[in-house]
Design a protein around this motif. Structure first.
Motif, mmCIF file in Angstrom:
data_model
loop_
_atom_site.group_PDB
_atom_site.id
_atom_site.type_symbol
_atom_site.label_atom_id
_atom_site.label_comp_id
_atom_site.label_asym_id
_atom_site.label_seq_id
_atom_site.Cartn_x
_atom_site.Cartn_y
_atom_site.Cartn_z
ATOM 1 N N ARG A 39 4.264 -8.214 -32.210
ATOM 2 C CA ARG A 39 5.701 -8.294 -32.543
ATOM 3 C C ARG A 39 6.551 -8.296 -31.274
ATOM 4 O O ARG A 39 7.507 -9.053 -31.153
ATOM 5 C CB ARG A 39 6.082 -7.116 -33.437
ATOM 6 N N LEU A 81 4.899 -19.167 -26.148
ATOM 7 C CA LEU A 81 3.967 -19.070 -27.271
ATOM 8 C C LEU A 81 4.265 -20.208 -28.244
ATOM 9 O O LEU A 81 4.415 -19.992 -29.430
ATOM 10 C CB LEU A 81 4.143 -17.723 -27.979
ATOM 11 N N ASN A 82 4.418 -21.396 -27.755
ATOM 12 C CA ASN A 82 4.819 -22.474 -28.645
ATOM 13 C C ASN A 82 3.691 -23.456 -28.920
ATOM 14 O O ASN A 82 3.915 -24.596 -29.271
ATOM 15 C CB ASN A 82 6.056 -23.200 -28.094
ATOM 16 N N GLU A 138 9.517 -12.715 -27.019
ATOM 17 C CA GLU A 138 9.562 -13.444 -25.757
ATOM 18 C C GLU A 138 10.426 -12.725 -24.730
ATOM 19 O O GLU A 138 11.381 -13.296 -24.176
ATOM 20 C CB GLU A 138 10.078 -14.857 -25.993
ATOM 21 N N ARG A 189 10.954 -11.886 -34.148
ATOM 22 C CA ARG A 189 11.885 -12.997 -33.873
ATOM 23 C C ARG A 189 13.312 -12.631 -34.259
ATOM 24 O O ARG A 189 14.234 -13.416 -34.052
ATOM 25 C CB ARG A 189 11.461 -14.259 -34.654
ATOM 26 N N VAL A 201 6.301 -11.757 -29.508
ATOM 27 C CA VAL A 201 7.058 -12.893 -30.054
ATOM 28 C C VAL A 201 8.560 -12.740 -29.805
ATOM 29 O O VAL A 201 9.319 -13.673 -30.018
ATOM 30 C CB VAL A 201 6.792 -13.151 -31.560
ATOM 31 N N ALA A 245 1.009 -16.226 -31.135
ATOM 32 C CA ALA A 245 0.737 -14.830 -30.750
ATOM 33 C C ALA A 245 -0.471 -14.305 -31.505
ATOM 34 O O ALA A 245 -1.308 -13.590 -30.945
ATOM 35 C CB ALA A 245 1.962 -13.961 -31.032
ATOM 36 N N ILE A 263 5.608 -19.804 -32.965
ATOM 37 C CA ILE A 263 5.469 -18.761 -31.941
ATOM 38 C C ILE A 263 4.643 -17.598 -32.490
ATOM 39 O O ILE A 263 3.754 -17.072 -31.817
ATOM 40 C CB ILE A 263 6.864 -18.296 -31.467
ATOM 41 N N VAL A 264 4.930 -17.223 -33.742
ATOM 42 C CA VAL A 264 4.173 -16.130 -34.369
ATOM 43 C C VAL A 264 2.696 -16.507 -34.459
ATOM 44 O O VAL A 264 1.805 -15.713 -34.121
ATOM 45 C CB VAL A 264 4.732 -15.815 -35.778
ATOM 46 N N ASP A 295 9.956 -20.592 -34.853
ATOM 47 C CA ASP A 295 9.654 -19.157 -34.954
ATOM 48 C C ASP A 295 8.241 -18.958 -35.515
ATOM 49 O O ASP A 295 7.466 -18.138 -35.019
ATOM 50 C CB ASP A 295 10.668 -18.459 -35.875
#
Lengths: 359, 250
Positions: free
Chosen positions: B148, A6-7, B153, B100, B151, B119, B115-116, B112
């Protein structure tokens, strides 16, 4: 290791602004605290111009008389108010978060009642309080250290009992708060019992101790309270993510790798320890630990990354402002700050509850 | 093998809840645990996530025993979406950022936040992200919980009734996203669900629990009128539509 990849996101601009607003509030609070500090020192029986206060604090004092007033009386009292306000408030916010209960505070958990009982025990049973002939300062706690130590011991006994009960019945918010209510009642009954059998002098000394007053701490006491507040606050800041996780529910927190039981127990011990130290040095100061966290929550929200620093600052601001007002409101008489915080705290708390529920 | 469960047994005080539970979950697989209320579906998920400690048996994630991992290590591998989520005064963005937590030591990094944000985009929650979660509906909050867990992962996602408070459109959307994540990224998912037809549509494998034991486990073929009658005590027809079975109560 990135697994879901998700980067491909970007940092949203409105989030940066939102975070910036919270930081601005906290910085504004710190500036307000410094302004209040100068005002608090400058007002009183002898007025000192704020500029002179600032100069004296920066080491460029112009008057020996003002130097004495500032360094020996007003500065220690103001710093004591800031430390006690910040310490009680941060202990309150930690208890509220750990217990997931908006009524968590040293008072709800019976810790203040236990400390007050300890002081009453020291004065009445161990004879640490006497009364001079007359005047405003008639009642003197002869041996403040023994009174303080006994108050502290009883505050920690209350904490210990709450923790033992929570160990047996689980550290759920309900169990801890109910245990606190029961312990608070028990120690209040104990204090009433002691007071009933006390003579006039002892009774006056106990009542005097129970009026929390920030003017009581000097030198070593201030350093002890300051160091305890700093160390405990660092611990709370280090656990800010854990408290955020617990706010989302115990199961979510456990799913995020938080050892909920341990965080709750250690946090309670540290918050109780900090409250016990402050209460045993200064006496019972009500509502700061309950109201400040709620004020901070209304402004910066429940995110502990901002809530803990904001509570520290608001705690300092509230108690310093209250103490300054308490010194001026009936001048030349000086009210102990606890009377004012109790008067102000209850309506403010009720207001916050009503407004909060309307949200 | 992402998840391997061998002979799990669990009891609440004197009551046996789970008995000799064993099954495996492969990469890119969605497995749904089915069974009536109180049969131990949620308890099983909590055992897999180390919220509960089984009395016997082993749980391996990527061949490693989770009982020997510390909690943060488990949280890096397993994302958990509970049935209920508390509502604090946090924005959805911050509530998702909490996912995270297992990867953060002190403060969040730009990575972080990215990534949030990714999502949020994947779950099409852009409009929700700066809203406070205590002002959200149950369905919106459910999406926040799923985001949540995403993220984090994780290698394995555990979802306890992920669609229980969602309307039909959001149910389909959330399950489609979960399935897409599972299929694209070598992740697996274990869900509990009451709606057998939704489970049939979005799952590869099923475990049917009856009285704390596995009644049947396998693909679509385990969903038969007999198995449903034995497990739920309800008579059903099982029809086929678009090559997928669906259950109609008689």
């Amino acid at each position: 290791m990135i697994r879901i990849h998700l980067n491909d996101g970007e940092i949203p601009e409105n989030y940066s602004k939102y975070i910036g607003r919270k930081i601005t509030f906290i910085i504004a609070g710190i500036v307000l605290l410094f302004i209040l500090l100068i005002i608090s020192i400058s007002v009183g029986a002898v007025g000192i111009p704020p500029l002179e206060v600032a100069q004296t604090l920066l080491g460029a004092g112009v008057s020996t008389q003002w130097d004495t007033i500032i360094w020996n009386i007003r500065f220690p009292q103001a710093i004591s108010a800031i430390i006690a306000g910040a310490g009680l408030a941060v202990a309150g916010v930690a208890m509220q978060s750990i217990l997931r209960n908006p009524l968590g505070s040293p008072f709800t958990l019976g810790i203040s009642h236990a400390a007050a009982f300890g002081a009453a025990f020291a004065v009445i049973v161990l004879g640490t309080g006497t009364m001079h002939s007359s005047g405003a300062d008639a009642v003197v706690i002869d041996n403040p250290y023994i009174t303080t130590i006994i108050a502290f011991i009883f505050a920690m006994i209350a904490t210990g009992v709450i923790l033992i009960i929570s160990r047996i019945r689980g550290a759920s918010p309900e169990v801890m708060v109910l245990a606190g209510v029961a312990i608070g009642s028990l120690f209040t009954a104990g204090t009433m019992f002691l007071q009933y059998f006390a003579d006039d002098t002892q009774l006056a000394a106990v009542v005097f101790w129970s009026f929390g007053d920030v003017a009581r701490a000097h030198g070593t006491e201030l350093i002890l309270m300051g160091v305890a507040t700093i160390i405990c606050s660092i611990y709370f800041v280090m656990n800010m993510w854990n408290y955020n996780a617990i706010d989302a529910g115990d199961e979510t927190a456990k799913g995020l790798g938080v050892n909920v039981q341990r965080v709750r127990l250690v946090g309670m011990v540290i918050a109780s320890f900090l409250s016990a130290i402050i209460i045993s040095f200064l006496g019972v100061i009500g509502f700061v630990g309950l109201v400040c966290p709620h004020m901070a929550r209304r402004i910066v929200g429940d995110d502990h990354r901002f809530l803990i620093p904001a509570t520290l600052v608001f705690g300092g601001v509230l108690l310093l402002a209250s103490d300054t007002a308490a010194r001026l409101i009936l001048a030349p008489h000086i009210l102990p700050v606890a009377i004012l915080t109790a008067f102000l705290g209850a309506p403010v708390f009720i207001y916050l509850l009503i407004v909060g529920y309307r949200r | 093998m992402i998840l391997s469960i061998n002979g799990i047994e669990f009891n609440y005080r004197s009551r046996d809840v789970l008995n000799d539970i064993s099954f495996d979950v492969l990469p890119n697989e969605v497995l749904t645990i089915l069974g009536p209320n109180g049969v131990g579906k949620t308890t099983l998920l909590k055992c897999i996530n180390r919220i509960h400690h089984p009395r016997a048996g082993s749980i391996l994630i990527e061949e490693e025993d989770i009982m020997k991992m510390d909690l943060l290590e488990v949280a890096k591998r397993v994302g958990y979406v509970p049935q209920n989520c508390e509502k604090g005064r946090l924005t959805a963005y911050d509530a998702i950022l909490l996912g995270r937590r297992p990867h953060i030591t002190w403060n969040t990094s730009d990575n972080d936040l990215k990534i949030v944000n990714a999502a949020i985009k994947r779950l099409q929650m852009d409009d929700l992200s700066m809203r406070y979660i205590d002002e959200m509906s149950g369905g919106e909050l459910q999406k926040v919980s799923v985001a949540r867990a995403l993220v984090q992962e994780p290698k394995l996602m555990l979802l306890d009734e992920p669609t229980s408070s969602l309307d039909l459109k959001n149910q389909q959307e959330i399950l489609r996203i979960i399935r897409e994540v599972v299929k694209v990224h070598s992740v697996s998912a274990v869900m509990t669900m009451h709606d057998i037809n939704t489970a049939l549509r979005f799952s590869d494998k099923f475990v049917l629990l009856k009285e704390g034991k596995i009644y049947a486990a396998g693909g679509h073929e385990v969903i038969t009128p007999e198995s449903i009658r034995d497990v739920y005590g309800v008579d059903v027809h099982v029809e086929t539509f678009n090559n997928s079975p669906f259950v109609i109560p008689v």
